[in-house]
Design an enzyme around this catalytic site. Sequence first.
Site, PDB file in Angstrom:
ATOM      1  N   HIS B 139      -4.011  -5.217 -14.615  1.00 35.02           N
ATOM      2  CA  HIS B 139      -3.769  -4.000 -13.836  1.00 35.02           C
ATOM      3  C   HIS B 139      -5.053  -3.180 -13.686  1.00 35.02           C
ATOM      4  O   HIS B 139      -5.398  -2.747 -12.575  1.00 35.02           O
ATOM      5  CB  HIS B 139      -2.674  -3.163 -14.500  1.00 35.02           C
ATOM      6  CG  HIS B 139      -2.514  -1.799 -13.894  1.00 35.02           C
ATOM      7  ND1 HIS B 139      -2.000  -1.605 -12.629  1.00 35.02           N
ATOM      8  CD2 HIS B 139      -2.814  -0.561 -14.378  1.00 35.02           C
ATOM      9  CE1 HIS B 139      -1.988  -0.303 -12.365  1.00 35.02           C
ATOM     10  NE2 HIS B 139      -2.468   0.352 -13.398  1.00 35.02           N
ATOM     11  N   ARG B 148     -12.707   1.243  -6.987  1.00 31.14           N
ATOM     12  CA  ARG B 148     -14.074   1.534  -7.382  1.00 31.14           C
ATOM     13  C   ARG B 148     -14.996   0.413  -6.914  1.00 31.14           C
ATOM     14  O   ARG B 148     -15.475   0.430  -5.787  1.00 31.14           O
ATOM     15  CB  ARG B 148     -14.151   1.784  -8.902  1.00 31.14           C
ATOM     16  CG  ARG B 148     -13.602   3.173  -9.276  1.00 31.14           C
ATOM     17  CD  ARG B 148     -13.672   3.459 -10.771  1.00 31.14           C
ATOM     18  NE  ARG B 148     -12.778   2.611 -11.534  1.00 31.14           N
ATOM     19  CZ  ARG B 148     -11.534   2.957 -11.912  1.00 31.14           C
ATOM     20  NH1 ARG B 148     -11.062   4.143 -11.613  1.00 31.14           N
ATOM     21  NH2 ARG B 148     -10.775   2.127 -12.589  1.00 31.14           N
ATOM     22  N   GLU B 205       5.578   2.101 -11.433  1.00 32.88           N
ATOM     23  CA  GLU B 205       4.739   1.354 -12.370  1.00 32.88           C
ATOM     24  C   GLU B 205       5.659   0.721 -13.397  1.00 32.88           C
ATOM     25  O   GLU B 205       6.411   1.417 -14.090  1.00 32.88           O
ATOM     26  CB  GLU B 205       3.714   2.274 -13.059  1.00 32.88           C
ATOM     27  CG  GLU B 205       2.638   2.750 -12.104  1.00 32.88           C
ATOM     28  CD  GLU B 205       1.440   3.388 -12.804  1.00 32.88           C
ATOM     29  OE1 GLU B 205       1.619   3.967 -13.892  1.00 32.88           O
ATOM     30  OE2 GLU B 205       0.320   3.305 -12.242  1.00 32.88           O
ATOM     31  N   GLU B 207       6.456  -0.551 -16.726  1.00 33.65           N
ATOM     32  CA  GLU B 207       5.911  -0.362 -18.071  1.00 33.65           C
ATOM     33  C   GLU B 207       7.020  -0.517 -19.101  1.00 33.65           C
ATOM     34  O   GLU B 207       8.203  -0.473 -18.785  1.00 33.65           O
ATOM     35  CB  GLU B 207       5.318   1.053 -18.225  1.00 33.65           C
ATOM     36  CG  GLU B 207       4.256   1.412 -17.200  1.00 33.65           C
ATOM     37  CD  GLU B 207       3.441   2.641 -17.573  1.00 33.65           C
ATOM     38  OE1 GLU B 207       3.452   3.034 -18.768  1.00 33.65           O
ATOM     39  OE2 GLU B 207       2.815   3.214 -16.670  1.00 33.65           O
ATOM     40  N   ASP B 239       7.063   4.466 -14.503  1.00 36.13           N
ATOM     41  CA  ASP B 239       6.208   5.652 -14.440  1.00 36.13           C
ATOM     42  C   ASP B 239       5.859   5.923 -12.976  1.00 36.13           C
ATOM     43  O   ASP B 239       4.785   5.574 -12.490  1.00 36.13           O
ATOM     44  CB  ASP B 239       4.950   5.426 -15.282  1.00 36.13           C
ATOM     45  CG  ASP B 239       4.255   6.744 -15.608  1.00 36.13           C
ATOM     46  OD1 ASP B 239       4.941   7.775 -15.635  1.00 36.13           O
ATOM     47  OD2 ASP B 239       3.028   6.723 -15.822  1.00 36.13           O
ATOM     48  N   GLN B 246      -2.719  11.199  -6.407  1.00 35.10           N
ATOM     49  CA  GLN B 246      -3.560  10.747  -7.525  1.00 35.10           C
ATOM     50  C   GLN B 246      -5.016  10.559  -7.107  1.00 35.10           C
ATOM     51  O   GLN B 246      -5.942  10.994  -7.788  1.00 35.10           O
ATOM     52  CB  GLN B 246      -2.996   9.425  -8.058  1.00 35.10           C
ATOM     53  CG  GLN B 246      -3.691   8.879  -9.292  1.00 35.10           C
ATOM     54  CD  GLN B 246      -3.022   7.600  -9.816  1.00 35.10           C
ATOM     55  OE1 GLN B 246      -1.947   7.217  -9.354  1.00 35.10           O
ATOM     56  NE2 GLN B 246      -3.652   6.941 -10.770  1.00 35.10           N
ATOM     57  N   TYR B 250      -7.635  13.025  -9.237  1.00 35.32           N
ATOM     58  CA  TYR B 250      -7.805  12.504 -10.605  1.00 35.32           C
ATOM     59  C   TYR B 250      -9.230  12.571 -11.165  1.00 35.32           C
ATOM     60  O   TYR B 250      -9.406  12.410 -12.380  1.00 35.32           O
ATOM     61  CB  TYR B 250      -7.243  11.086 -10.723  1.00 35.32           C
ATOM     62  CG  TYR B 250      -8.201   9.966 -10.441  1.00 35.32           C
ATOM     63  CD1 TYR B 250      -8.543   9.649  -9.145  1.00 35.32           C
ATOM     64  CD2 TYR B 250      -8.762   9.221 -11.476  1.00 35.32           C
ATOM     65  CE1 TYR B 250      -9.417   8.614  -8.872  1.00 35.32           C
ATOM     66  CE2 TYR B 250      -9.648   8.185 -11.216  1.00 35.32           C
ATOM     67  CZ  TYR B 250      -9.963   7.883  -9.917  1.00 35.32           C
ATOM     68  OH  TYR B 250     -10.838   6.863  -9.647  1.00 35.32           O
ATOM     69  N   LYS B 259       1.670  12.159 -11.480  1.00 36.16           N
ATOM     70  CA  LYS B 259       2.398  11.434 -12.510  1.00 36.16           C
ATOM     71  C   LYS B 259       3.426  12.282 -13.236  1.00 36.16           C
ATOM     72  O   LYS B 259       4.101  11.773 -14.125  1.00 36.16           O
ATOM     73  CB  LYS B 259       1.405  10.930 -13.564  1.00 36.16           C
ATOM     74  CG  LYS B 259       0.344   9.993 -13.029  1.00 36.16           C
ATOM     75  CD  LYS B 259       0.861   8.584 -12.962  1.00 36.16           C
ATOM     76  CE  LYS B 259      -0.275   7.609 -12.753  1.00 36.16           C
ATOM     77  NZ  LYS B 259       0.199   6.221 -12.909  1.00 36.16           N
ATOM     78  N   SER B 263       9.082  10.278 -15.058  1.00 32.84           N
ATOM     79  CA  SER B 263       8.829   9.073 -15.847  1.00 32.84           C
ATOM     80  C   SER B 263      10.201   8.625 -16.335  1.00 32.84           C
ATOM     81  O   SER B 263      10.807   9.270 -17.189  1.00 32.84           O
ATOM     82  CB  SER B 263       7.893   9.380 -17.017  1.00 32.84           C
ATOM     83  OG  SER B 263       6.674   9.920 -16.537  1.00 32.84           O
TER      84      SER B 263
END
EC number: 3.7.1.2
Lengths: 429, 429
Positions: B139, B148, B205, B207, B239, B246, B250, B259, B263
């Site tokens: 991930h 990035r 997400e 999780e 999540d 974001q 962030y 976020k 959740s």
Amino acid sequence: MSTIDNTLTSFINIASDSDFSIHNLPYGIFSDTKSGKHRAGVAIGEHVLDLSVLETEGLLSLNGGPYFNQSTLNAFIDSGRDNWTQARQTIQTLLSSDNATLRDNADLQKKALFKQADVTMHLPVRVPGFTDFYSSKEHATNVGTMFRDPNNALLPNWNEMPVGYNGRASTVIVSGTDIVRPSGQLKPNPDDRPIFSACKRLDFELETAFVVGKGNHIGQPIAVDDASDHIFGMVLLNDWSARDIQKWEYVPLGPFNAKTFASEVSPWIITMDALAPFKTACPAQEPKPLAYLNEKSSDNSFDIHLSVELLPKDAEKATVICETNFKYMYWSMAQQLTHHTITGCKVEVGDMMGSGTISGPTPDSYGSMLEIAWNATKPVTLKGGETRSFIEDGDTVIMKGYSEKDGIRVGFGEVRGKILPALSFDFDK
Amino acid sequence: MSTIDNTLTSFINIASDSDFSIHNLPYGIFSDTKSGKHRAGVAIGEHVLDLSVLETEGLLSLNGGPYFNQSTLNAFIDSGRDNWTQARQTIQTLLSSDNATLRDNADLQKKALFKQADVTMHLPVRVPGFTDFYSSKEHATNVGTMFRDPNNALLPNWNEMPVGYNGRASTVIVSGTDIVRPSGQLKPNPDDRPIFSACKRLDFELETAFVVGKGNHIGQPIAVDDASDHIFGMVLLNDWSARDIQKWEYVPLGPFNAKTFASEVSPWIITMDALAPFKTACPAQEPKPLAYLNEKSSDNSFDIHLSVELLPKDAEKATVICETNFKYMYWSMAQQLTHHTITGCKVEVGDMMGSGTISGPTPDSYGSMLEIAWNATKPVTLKGGETRSFIEDGDTVIMKGYSEKDGIRVGFGEVRGKILPALSFDFDK
């Protein structure tokens, strides 16, 4: 509520420079050594007035109460603004020079009044959530200049929103709690792997925090012009920070271990009613915030003088190393709270929301050691001749704050924390 | 504890593919429509066994109890491992085929056994703190590649520590709670100012989260080889994430508004005792972690099959859009908990610690829409022919998980959440 009746006096002898005038009446949780019991009190001069005694005696009867024979203020705060107003009025009347009830009753005074020097203060609220903002333009600019790019010190989102992050509620602690120097991952040499070590760049952050007085429902943001209805009061906050741990860990998900070992608050919650006379404007906001952050009122900040003192282990006197003011904050508390809830996040009674480090425009008004000693390039000389770039073992950091106007003073007292040496670790056992 | 007695059966009829075999016995909080009362139960097949009834009847007497006629499991969990063991053994015995106590008592069954279809599940614990890690290498690599630099997708600290951040405990909600699409600041055009808008890139997400079963004291880290003693059990966690919010917010302090709106967790806490037979190794860690993170045991992960299904508003059938496994996680839960506390942070009973999105090595095992549709460049085709790059209004996301071995199944049930349209805002009023 924002005018000051400066003819109002208390029968209790209160020094003119006391933070705890009859105009203040901040709430806290205290215990005495005899009973050890935690209950709510109000600071007045050098005394604490025991609110649980007033309730027992029938002198303070609030809707839905009793509230004060408890170890946190959450239930009282949650009971709503009408009770906040009634409690303040009742307590102010009971303490005033021209009311005989407490003034002329020595037995009651003996039961209800304690010397602050004789009691222990505790965390005033159970803190369900702790959030830290980053709302001083001077601080954000200083940090950006040192760590990123002096020509683009402020990141592009900074002027558009009160940037914040979730902190750790479990380590919000009350003034006077000693703090073990944290250990963790540092990366002193960019070419080597990180090491495990005690923090070498331990810092304070001079902040205030507001205490949420009224929650919202999940999915239902708080409008910016309603936000002040959701704020009960304020405390001083020393958001202890491990700069070297922070530098290595914080990209991309933000500060974590560097900030979760101790967030230390002053024990007395100064109510927004007590601070109302000291309202002032935030700095001009340019560009004009998006509509959801655009407040009708321009009196959305407070004139609160703030200072930091450093007292080394064996020093006789503390040295003032910072003097600044809450009014420098770019984003208001109302804007912070609205931004916090805009995507539907729920806030709860007792939540604390830190302002972020409060730095002023000049080096003597910077709110962290990182800025004061400019990333260890300009160590500070203390009264005894010692110098500091960061906080050393045995150092005590003391933060103070007060508002003053027309001869009336409303103060926070202090948040005081001492650094103990790091633990020693043995990983081979 | 890690061997399976697969001769053990229950007198209750349990389908072979049920998540809730007699080997599982997960804890939850439920209410029925008649009394509305919240109390603790254990899932068994299609039923819930009411633990408060067992206590009342004297069939489940734990040290320091009663614990189960309460609206959260915190007190039971806080009572310690001896009670966890005794409760599990007692409940397993009472439900087994060869024990007559409950099997042959129709009146008791009527009082103590409910159909899951007839009850409402609630959040199983009060959650004092919520933390989210970022411990799937796949991930982190996928996100780093998209946002990035594909050549340096993993940031340098990622291989050295279980990177994590503080989330918002107040918006941890139980499966079945609908979620209002969040609104907030987006910046669709890099050259323009941000806008206020409903989120356009809403994501899930996949999780898990572990539930802390034993806290520590502030300033006293939990050693990595002791960490498993501090973990009570696990849940599934969706999540929910607003990718566009974001992306703009962030840097530098991490995700916040993106976020904190929801959740969502599955209602049943699967105990580590039930999961013990499914232990397996984490992926090899290279470089070898620093000593404080270096575990003696290599069996520090679990083989848990996980899946995500998407069910559009008017669709007849859900489409499985991800199948992965918990065992891909690079950092173990023990390492996460030790890292969390290494600087002295306090953790508390009921704290939830999210794994971070669990992605496997192949595109069909990616744990978020962002990755599955690769930043909207590869939309997913669903069963009815619709396509998705992100989650749309009316969509329901369903996550499931189970372990299976030697014919024994221990499952999580599901976490299910549906997206409602965004609120409409009128800032001119």
